[in-house]
Design a protein around this motif. Structure first.
Motif, short mmCIF file in Angstrom:
data_model
loop_
_atom_site.label_atom_id
_atom_site.label_comp_id
_atom_site.label_asym_id
_atom_site.label_seq_id
_atom_site.Cartn_x
_atom_site.Cartn_y
_atom_site.Cartn_z
N GLU A 1 34.47 -15.17 88.60
CA GLU A 1 34.55 -15.98 87.37
C GLU A 1 33.12 -16.01 86.84
O GLU A 1 32.18 -15.76 87.59
CB GLU A 1 35.02 -17.40 87.68
CG GLU A 1 34.11 -18.11 88.70
CD GLU A 1 34.40 -19.59 88.90
OE1 GLU A 1 35.52 -20.02 88.67
OE2 GLU A 1 33.46 -20.32 89.28
N ALA B 1 31.63 -18.64 85.62
CA ALA B 1 31.16 -20.03 85.55
C ALA B 1 29.83 -20.28 86.26
O ALA B 1 28.96 -20.97 85.72
CB ALA B 1 32.24 -20.95 86.12
N HIS C 1 26.70 -19.90 84.33
CA HIS C 1 26.37 -20.99 83.41
C HIS C 1 25.64 -22.10 84.19
O HIS C 1 24.60 -22.58 83.77
CB HIS C 1 27.62 -21.65 82.82
CG HIS C 1 28.56 -20.75 82.06
ND1 HIS C 1 28.95 -21.04 80.78
CD2 HIS C 1 29.20 -19.61 82.40
CE1 HIS C 1 29.82 -20.11 80.37
NE2 HIS C 1 29.98 -19.24 81.34
N GLU D 1 34.64 -17.75 78.96
CA GLU D 1 34.61 -19.08 79.57
C GLU D 1 33.65 -20.01 78.84
O GLU D 1 32.56 -19.60 78.43
CB GLU D 1 34.20 -18.98 81.05
CG GLU D 1 35.29 -18.40 81.91
CD GLU D 1 35.02 -18.58 83.40
OE1 GLU D 1 35.90 -19.09 84.10
OE2 GLU D 1 33.92 -18.20 83.85
N GLU E 1 31.79 -23.79 79.30
CA GLU E 1 31.49 -24.94 80.15
C GLU E 1 30.92 -26.01 79.22
O GLU E 1 29.85 -25.86 78.67
CB GLU E 1 30.46 -24.57 81.23
CG GLU E 1 30.80 -23.32 82.05
CD GLU E 1 32.06 -23.43 82.90
OE1 GLU E 1 32.48 -24.56 83.21
OE2 GLU E 1 32.64 -22.38 83.23
N GLU F 1 36.13 -27.18 81.51
CA GLU F 1 36.05 -25.72 81.48
C GLU F 1 37.31 -25.05 80.95
O GLU F 1 38.26 -24.88 81.68
CB GLU F 1 35.77 -25.20 82.88
CG GLU F 1 35.71 -23.69 82.93
CD GLU F 1 35.80 -23.14 84.34
OE1 GLU F 1 34.76 -22.73 84.86
OE2 GLU F 1 36.90 -23.14 84.92
N SER G 1 38.93 -21.63 80.28
CA SER G 1 38.65 -20.30 80.83
C SER G 1 39.78 -19.35 80.44
O SER G 1 40.93 -19.57 80.80
CB SER G 1 38.55 -20.44 82.34
OG SER G 1 38.50 -19.19 82.95
#
Lengths: 655, 655
Positions: free
Chosen positions: A222, A224, A227, A273, A275, A500, A502
């Motif tokens: 992913e 994430a 970030h 994605e 955040e 989040e 996504s």
């Protein structure tokens, strides 16, 4: 009439026709096909690539530009310690079982689902209520991904039991799936062999960084973590303020156990994605009012646990007010996701938002909803929207010591009073020697009530306290004083929570293609992809009557004027009839066609064709370019175009 | 005056100031920085991401849209057999040496280069002709990536020898690099230890696909193989015609031995690659006339082998005519690459095209030129442009048996006559038994001259032929006849050649930042990035006098009107002076600023600031929006804007 109604549902969805179209027009194909391919890896051809980049461009506009998000682009290759901290090394795994004879590997939850669904279908067939009889074609084709239904009637209790299991399938742990296999005699449908107990398989691709192999690394599953690791830089870029969001579009990798559902389950995929970092004490969203009335089909966790999959249509404002969706920011994004999906052409009646059940949700999340899209494989998660709370930032901060926090100046400083012990260090040392520090630590750890008691006892002369190893020490007023002190706090420091959204772009792209596909009423072989202009790979097809040189100047003129207007067109001057060229471009989803013929050369007229209706209009070249520009931009619709230009009856006077 | 001349070279390029700016504004940063980072992996922050996606968007327009290329998006994860066939498993390697005491690993060619360059610099210092004295700051900083020059004078012969080696450094094999290390006593500059003989290190990251580990895979080191494997699908998509090109933008990975030059040598990077397929017998390009007069700085292989790096300025048309550049298609792309780089802001005087020398070129390539950009690390290859001939398609076709060829209908069928032997099978079998087939094979393999002789001998009665094992067989006219037959060939089948322009986008981005950076004449601390509007991360900054609510409606209005005009703007209402906010955005490369103040509220005027000159103009809000739209689109320039709007003197009447 150029604007006739179109019947897009004259023929039922035919998956083999649909797949043949995608293959023929090279939307995508198995990667390394000439080497025999590898499951779960696909290449996008020209129309698939364009469709993908148009979806991405629209996503950028809808989310990043509209909400001033901070875009980042972080690396895929990630050193192991990052995923050890995030929990992926320990927990990013699926449960797999092995066929006890062949050693074939199957994903445990998919096995249970396939077998029970096949039994339910067989039961319907036995009861004579099968919705669609299985076609000969399908029977012959070797479908490894599905257990084949056989007409066996189940008891009514069994039907209810199976349906209840399926409704909450995502809620079972690995061992529970193993018990289901035993209890219901679930075997590998390909071989009818028994399967092993489920074991965990980590889904990350492993590699190592550098020439000496000393740095183990993983391909991110992913985007994430990229970030989160940059959080403090992003916060600074945003002048230290929350809320704000970072966004990233990029590849991720999951070493799926046994990928079998085309683009819906792949080992390498493009994600988008967001955040969104918020104050944990204030998850309101300043633009929530703009989406409050957006209606969504919600399937909450209580409904699922009760064994049902019945959705409830509800305004997102009401869902947040009633606490069904945890907070405004989460609700805001659910509505924005809905708007995005509809805009690119997803069928709203085949979109639902399903809440994660307790066991299904990541252990750190406080609420999570999936945007699920209905397609020929069933309902598929295409967008996840989770409130990850402060989990990620907290664990990375704990591991690295780097402050991943927001420091906020308080408008009103917070004044607090509390009891504080002050020690007379000299006499304390003299009295207790090497035990001094331990005793001070005990007193330092006391709460307000304990300190109050101690203060009272000292006022009366003396008291004793007990150390952790059971020794007693006598305290007297000359050793310490306990007094109220005033504290002023002007900075509030907190770890923000993260909401989040996504997006799995490949899944969205695939379902969009399914939702866009239909066959012409008069000829089932003539497939059409009704992609909206905003995402269509090519917006306008320019069709000269032939490749003859006399059309060349006009083709170049129209092509260059469209390019100036920012519209992506293609010329098809191939050696085949205009009808065939249009049919080809109906399959490619090209919404508009411009035909240049002898009349264009003589009288500067051009016809404009609309894909879905096949209606045609005619007008002067520049006028038609103006109209088609408006159609592609969405400032006018086809009905309006039909008002502005005369219909073309198929015969043009050429002198 | 708003349009004053600007002196951008008042201060020499200061790398530490430049790097501090990029870091402060988060253009990019070491990935996993809070975990200590990993060499060769970088994350792009918001301005870096935007700059990158703007460069990509312009690349798409300049190449894909302009030339109707077929875009593809293929997977990064690649099964091993593909790279075994392509030659990457055997040959995609660099030579590395080990420090014999510490075990540190160094790239052999970089080691030789660093040490010899340091010696030449030391020599200049000793002769008192050092161009720039080494600054204290730089000396203190631990620079692991450079050998430190010490002032030691070399003999004149040594200087010539070293310079000759450096000019053809890329031409040495691994063992030759090892000999250089021995001959010139080249040691690890960090430790002064001797180094090992060079050994090869494969630069591909390895992984494995699937749960059972049975499919070894690699992360692609270039996107090219993904194009080639889809060649026959792409050809079909293009109606079976060549020439055409496929294009792909995506990540690639190289496990660099010891990456030390920032974004110029990284382990994960975004590439843009074109594979242009041409008829090997016709490498003309139909649009070559459009670029014929483009002038390039060329450094051909003969010049380098002779020990010089002197470029020759030449029209690409002349270079192709003289055979310096191998063919028109290659020349066309060199010119188009030049145009692209200039358009996004590369300094043309720091761009050269260097031809690969014999040993340096991939074994299959017939000609190869690198677009090299000059920067603080020296000249860096940023775009490669190779004629890969038919190598890739040929090897994949040989391995898989899948036809990767073009079949072209010949306008005029080719009629040929040749002698053919026809056997009387019955009597042949009777006469020779089990030897029949072997004898027929021998005759079938004969060329025209041999068959003519055989025909003559048979006409005279009989002849003998000898088998491979030495036995003789007698042939008579009843056994076979040899006659002229006519053959008609109407299809020509060929493997196309591939011209490959391959762009390292991260390198281009980095050098572009260096070329754009300067400090204001009056204050060296005020850095500016003069990025052209076409690639600037943000085009327009909206600056309200303060965050007060009275400016909000205007900010929203201007913001939304710019968005409608397709212009990406940002609002900076942070709590600091307008001057500071502009300085911040000069560092971010934002070309235009719009200031909203009390006069804007009262009289609907707005000022427009240009980044490089800091000149300001004033006008009515909608008029200014029109002007700034023209400036960003490139339809007007700043001089024109100054003619259309009055200069702003810094004082606005507010009633």
């Amino acid at each position: 009439m150029a604007n006739l109604p179109v019947n897009k549902t004259a023929h039922p969805f035919d998956k083999s026709r649909f797949e043949a179209l995608l293959n023929r027009r090279f939307f995508y194909a198995p990667a390394f096909e000439i080497y025999g391919g590898v499951a779960g890896l696909y290449d996008y051809g020209p129309p698939g690539s364009s469709l993908q980049s148009n979806i991405i461009a629209e996503w950028r506009k809808h989310f990043i530009v509209e909400e001033h998000m901070l875009e980042v682009d972080t690396t895929i290759m990630t050193p192991a310690p990052v995923f050890e901290t995030s929990g992926h090394v320990a927990r990013f795994a699926d449960w797999m079982v092995k066929d006890l004879k062949t050693g074939d590997v199957l994903r445990a939850d998919h096995l249970v689902k396939n077998v029970l669904e096949a039994r339910l279908a067989g039961d319907k067939e036995a009861r004579g209520i099968a919705a669609q009889p299985v076609k000969e074609d399908d029977k012959k084709k070797k479908k490894k991904d599905k257990a084949k239904p056989t007409a066996v009637k189940l008891s009514d209790e069994q039907v209810v039991e199976y349906e209840t299991i399926l409704a909450q399938l995502d809620n079972y742990s690995g061992p529970e799936l193993g018990e289901l296999c035993k209890k219901y005699n679930i075997r590998n449908p390909d071989t009818d062999n028994e399967v092993s107990d489920p074991v965990q398989f980590n889904l990350m691709f492993a590699s190592s960084i550098g020439p000496t192999g000393q740095h183990p690394g993983f391909l991110r599953p992913e985007t994430a973590q990229g970030h989160f690791l940059n959080f403090s830089r992003l916060l600074e870029f945003n002048n230290g303020r929350v809320p704000f969001a970072s966004a990233q579009i990029g590849r991720s990798f999951r070493n799926e156990i046994s990928p079998r559902a085309g683009l819906l389950r792949v080992r390498e995929f493009t994600m988008a994605e967001i955040e969104h970092y918020v104050d944990p004490e204030d998850k309101k969203h300043e633009r929530f009012a703009e989406v409050r009335d957006v209606e969504l089909d919600l399937l909450d966790r209580h409904t699922q646990v009760a064994g049902s999959t019945q959705v409830t249509r509800m305004k997102i404002g009401d869902a947040v007010d009633k606490g069904i969706v945890a907070n405004e920011t989460l609700g805001y994004f659910l509505a924005r996701i809905h708007q995005f999906l509809i805009k690119i052409g997803i069928n709203p009646s085949r979109l639902r938002f399903r809440q994660h059940m307790g066991n299904e949700m990541a252990h750190y999340a406080t609420d999570c909803w999936d945007a699920e899209l209905h397609n020929s494989y069933g309902w598929t998660e295409c967008v996840g929207c989770a409130d990850r709370a402060a989990y990620d930032l907290t664990v990375h901060m704990a591991k690295t010591g780097h402050p991943l926090v927001v420091r906020q100046a308080l408008k009103e400083p917070i004044i607090t009073e509390k009891l504080v012990a002050e020690f007379n260090k000299k006499s304390f040392g003299k009295t207790f020697g090497k035990d001094s520090a331990a005793i001070q630590t005990i007193i330092g750890g006391m709460d307000e009530a304990q300190l109050t008691r101690l203060q009272g006892e000292l006022a009366q002369g003396s008291t004793t306290i007990t150390s952790s190893d059971g020794r007693e020490f006598k305290l007297t007023p000359d050793l310490l004083t306990i007094e109220k002190k005033t504290f002023k706090q002007s900075i509030r420091e907190f770890t923000p929570n993260v909401i989040e959204p996504s997006f799995g772009l490949g899944r969205i792209l695939y379902v969009l293609l399914e939702h866009s596909f239909w066959s012409r009423e008069q000829d089932v072989e003539r497939g059409v992809l009704s992609l909206p202009a905003v995402v269509a790979p090519t917006k306008v097809l320019i069709v000269p009557l032939s490749a003859k040189t006399e059309f060349e100047p006009l083709v170049r003129e129209v092509s260059s004027k469209l390019r100036k207007a920012g519209i992506f067109s293609r010329v098809d001057d191939s050696n085949t009839s205009i009808g065939k060229r249009y049919a080809r471009n109906d399959e490619l989803g090209t919404p508009y066609g411009l035909t240049l013929d002898f009349a264009s050369v003589q009288k500067r007229t051009m016809t404009l064709r609309e894909r879905d209706t096949t209606g045609q209009l005619i007008g002067e070249i520049d006028e038609v370019i103006g109209i088609v520009t408006g159609l592609v931009d969405g400032t006018i619709d086809w009905a309006e175009a039909c008002r502005r230009l005369p219909a073309y009856d198929g015969v043009q006077a050429v002198e």
